[in-house]
Design a protein around this motif. Structure first.
Motif, PDB file in Angstrom:
ATOM      1  N   MET A  49       0.845  -1.195   0.000  1.00 51.43           N
ATOM      2  CA  MET A  49       0.000   0.000   0.000  1.00 51.43           C
ATOM      3  C   MET A  49       0.883   1.248   0.000  1.00 51.43           C
ATOM      4  SD  MET A  49      -3.326   1.132   0.570  1.00 51.43           S
ATOM      5  CE  MET A  49      -4.135  -0.149   1.543  1.00 51.43           C
ATOM      6  N   TYR A  50       0.601   2.170  -0.935  1.00 55.09           N
ATOM      7  CA  TYR A  50       1.320   3.438  -0.963  1.00 55.09           C
ATOM      8  C   TYR A  50       0.692   4.377   0.066  1.00 55.09           C
ATOM      9  CZ  TYR A  50       3.233   1.672  -5.335  1.00 55.09           C
ATOM     10  OH  TYR A  50       3.866   0.899  -6.282  1.00 55.09           O
ATOM     11  N   ILE A  51       1.514   4.883   0.978  1.00 52.59           N
ATOM     12  CA  ILE A  51       1.040   5.744   2.060  1.00 52.59           C
ATOM     13  C   ILE A  51       1.475   7.177   1.769  1.00 52.59           C
ATOM     14  CG2 ILE A  51       1.008   6.149   4.536  1.00 52.59           C
ATOM     15  CD1 ILE A  51      -0.118   3.428   3.703  1.00 52.59           C
ATOM     16  N   ILE A  52       0.494   8.067   1.642  1.00 52.69           N
ATOM     17  CA  ILE A  52       0.766   9.466   1.311  1.00 52.69           C
ATOM     18  C   ILE A  52       0.258  10.361   2.437  1.00 52.69           C
ATOM     19  CG2 ILE A  52       0.329  11.328  -0.346  1.00 52.69           C
ATOM     20  CD1 ILE A  52      -0.173   9.182  -2.470  1.00 52.69           C
ATOM     21  N   ALA A 143      -8.388   9.016 -10.445  1.00 48.34           N
ATOM     22  CA  ALA A 143      -7.460   8.573 -11.488  1.00 48.34           C
ATOM     23  C   ALA A 143      -6.975   7.155 -11.204  1.00 48.34           C
ATOM     24  CB  ALA A 143      -6.276   9.532 -11.580  1.00 48.34           C
ATOM     25  N   VAL A 144      -6.715   6.870  -9.930  1.00 48.35           N
ATOM     26  CA  VAL A 144      -6.355   5.505  -9.542  1.00 48.35           C
ATOM     27  C   VAL A 144      -7.494   4.557  -9.886  1.00 48.35           C
ATOM     28  CG1 VAL A 144      -5.865   3.978  -7.584  1.00 48.35           C
ATOM     29  CG2 VAL A 144      -4.783   6.239  -7.708  1.00 48.35           C
ATOM     30  N   ASP A 145      -8.703   4.955  -9.522  1.00 48.87           N
ATOM     31  CA  ASP A 145      -9.885   4.124  -9.752  1.00 48.87           C
ATOM     32  C   ASP A 145     -10.153   3.916 -11.240  1.00 48.87           C
ATOM     33  OD1 ASP A 145     -12.113   2.661  -8.757  1.00 48.87           O
ATOM     34  OD2 ASP A 145     -13.427   4.370  -9.144  1.00 48.87           O
ATOM     35  N   SER A 146      -9.755   4.886 -12.056  1.00 49.29           N
ATOM     36  CA  SER A 146      -9.993   4.809 -13.500  1.00 49.29           C
ATOM     37  C   SER A 146      -8.924   4.009 -14.239  1.00 49.29           C
ATOM     38  CB  SER A 146     -10.065   6.223 -14.093  1.00 49.29           C
ATOM     39  OG  SER A 146     -11.124   6.958 -13.526  1.00 49.29           O
ATOM     40  N   GLY A 147      -7.903   3.578 -13.514  1.00 47.80           N
ATOM     41  CA  GLY A 147      -6.863   2.763 -14.126  1.00 47.80           C
ATOM     42  C   GLY A 147      -5.701   3.535 -14.709  1.00 47.80           C
ATOM     43  N   ILE A 148      -5.730   4.852 -14.607  1.00 48.52           N
ATOM     44  CA  ILE A 148      -4.678   5.670 -15.208  1.00 48.52           C
ATOM     45  C   ILE A 148      -3.339   5.480 -14.508  1.00 48.52           C
ATOM     46  CG2 ILE A 148      -3.921   8.088 -15.419  1.00 48.52           C
ATOM     47  CD1 ILE A 148      -6.711   8.789 -16.317  1.00 48.52           C
ATOM     48  N   MET A 149      -3.369   5.191 -13.215  1.00 53.31           N
ATOM     49  CA  MET A 149      -2.132   5.055 -12.446  1.00 53.31           C
ATOM     50  C   MET A 149      -1.495   3.676 -12.572  1.00 53.31           C
ATOM     51  SD  MET A 149      -1.711   8.015 -11.155  1.00 53.31           S
ATOM     52  CE  MET A 149      -2.505   9.477 -10.510  1.00 53.31           C
ATOM     53  N   ILE A 151      -2.367   0.902 -11.036  1.00 51.88           N
ATOM     54  CA  ILE A 151      -2.427   0.110  -9.808  1.00 51.88           C
ATOM     55  C   ILE A 151      -3.889  -0.131  -9.462  1.00 51.88           C
ATOM     56  CG2 ILE A 151      -0.232   0.990  -8.918  1.00 51.88           C
ATOM     57  CD1 ILE A 151      -1.844   2.860  -7.097  1.00 51.88           C
ATOM     58  N   SER A 152      -4.136  -1.048  -8.549  1.00 48.47           N
ATOM     59  CA  SER A 152      -5.514  -1.331  -8.161  1.00 48.47           C
ATOM     60  C   SER A 152      -6.030  -0.249  -7.219  1.00 48.47           C
ATOM     61  CB  SER A 152      -5.616  -2.704  -7.487  1.00 48.47           C
ATOM     62  OG  SER A 152      -4.880  -2.722  -6.279  1.00 48.47           O
ATOM     63  N   SER A 153      -7.335  -0.162  -7.105  1.00 46.01           N
ATOM     64  CA  SER A 153      -7.970   0.916  -6.345  1.00 46.01           C
ATOM     65  C   SER A 153      -7.686   0.865  -4.852  1.00 46.01           C
ATOM     66  CB  SER A 153      -9.488   0.890  -6.573  1.00 46.01           C
ATOM     67  OG  SER A 153      -9.794   1.144  -7.924  1.00 46.01           O
ATOM     68  N   ASP A 154      -7.256  -0.279  -4.349  1.00 44.37           N
ATOM     69  CA  ASP A 154      -7.027  -0.408  -2.907  1.00 44.37           C
ATOM     70  C   ASP A 154      -5.552  -0.297  -2.529  1.00 44.37           C
ATOM     71  OD1 ASP A 154      -6.166  -2.762  -4.018  1.00 44.37           O
ATOM     72  OD2 ASP A 154      -7.298  -4.084  -2.681  1.00 44.37           O
TER      73      ASP A 154
END
Length: 330
Positions: A49-52, A143-149, A151-154
């Motif tokens: 998990m990426y923590i920001i 953008a994460v949820d749309s697949g642009i990044m 990675i998966s949404s979670d």
């Protein structure tokens, strides 16, 4: 209604005055852009998990930088060097808030955001910082949820502020739950962005729809923050939100050059009680005029209630721009 085009022309036309072009596009980047994270791997990783931490200036700016990097390929057909990426408006506005001291603790109860403390600290008591939180987290997570990044949404989680944690959302799931319509509007923008048939003006429409929806969804949660500022600054904050509605209706092109020139008209510091536009001695003439117009718009909204109860209709007059404006600073 004639009222809308008139004010759109005054406000957006004023922001679009001819200014000298930059020697390099990199000169227009927001403060500490190069020092900010440019890829997800620059952040801490725990259990895949990426923590920001969006309450640190560089980490929040990194969210914008990654967003600009990951969407650059979709704007390449409009102009080189990612200049026509209409997401530039978000980090540039955030950078203006930082540069003018608007992300610091307005109560002065802490040293958050001040040279005497931690300049990189973003205060949860800042009205500007709180609204910007959603104008960074929602477009980024969508953008994460749309697949642009890629990675998966979670796989991304944002850290909470030291207080008022319930006012915010921290991942794709919780933001969808708290702001379903707005997240869907950001997703719609990204869906159209990824289409090979996308048109610049259509993308502007979807972007501004998501932007204004974000403000409408969140602004009432932070009305108590107005008390932390001078009446002059608080009035500017209210007037600014009203103005954004009109700028959105005009589909102002939030590209790098346009937004940079636009922000030359905004106040270069937090306003104090003694500030009366257009007679503020340490402001430029341009800044004085813009603030005067914004105050007039805010006063009209306060006296009539028109802008609070009725959204400005879209205006497709001569101020509406397209990708053909690249390189034109007027």
């Amino acid at each position: 209604m004639a009222f809308l085009p008139f004010w759109v022309c005054v406000l957006v036309g004023c922001f679009s005055v001819s200014l000298a072009g930059p020697s390099s596009l990199s000169d227009l980047e927001p403060p500490l852009w190069k020092e900010s994270p440019g890829q997800l791997s620059d952040y801490r990783v725990e259990n895949s998990m990426y923590i920001i931490n969006p309450w640190v200036y560089l980490e929040r700016m990194g969210m914008y930088k990654i967003l600009l990097n990951q969407t650059a390929r979709y704007f390449a057909k409009f102009a080189p060097e990612n200049e026509q990426n209409i997401l530039w408006g978000l980090p540039l506005q955030y950078g203006w808030q930082y540069r003018t001291g608007r992300l610091a603790d307005p109560t002065r109860r802490t040293n958050c955001g001040y040279e005497s403390g931690d300049l990189m600290c973003i205060s949860v008591d800042s009205w500007w910082a709180d609204l910007n939180y959603f104008l960074s987290s929602l477009p980024f997570l969508a953008a994460v949820d749309s697949g642009i990044m890629g990675i998966s949404s979670d796989q991304v989680s944002l850290l909470p502020p030291p207080k008022n944690q319930r006012k915010f959302c921290y991942n794709v799931s919780s933001c969808h739950s708290s702001f379903p319509e707005t997240m869907n509007k950001w997703n719609t923008f990204y869906q159209h962005l990824q289409s090979p048939f996308s048109k610049f003006d259509d993308l502007l429409k979807y972007l501004w729809t998501a932007h204004t929806s974000t403000l409408e969804d969140t602004i009432k949660s932070f009305e108590d923050r107005y008390d932390y500022y001078s009446k002059t600054e608080a009035h500017f904050e209210r007037s600014w939100v009203v103005a954004v509605g009109y700028i959105a209706a005009a589909h102002f092109p939030t590209t790098l050059i346009r937004t940079y020139n636009f922000q030359k008209g905004l106040p270069p510091r937090i306003l104090v009680t003694a500030d009366v536009a257009p007679f503020i001695s340490d402001f430029t003439t341009f800044q004085n005029v813009v603030l005067f117009l914004l105050n007039m718009l805010g006063n009209m909204d306060k006296s009539t209630g028109y802008l609070c109860t009725e959204k400005p209709s879209e205006y497709s007059g001569p101020l509406e721009s397209s990708s053909r404006d690249y390189g034109n600073n007027s």
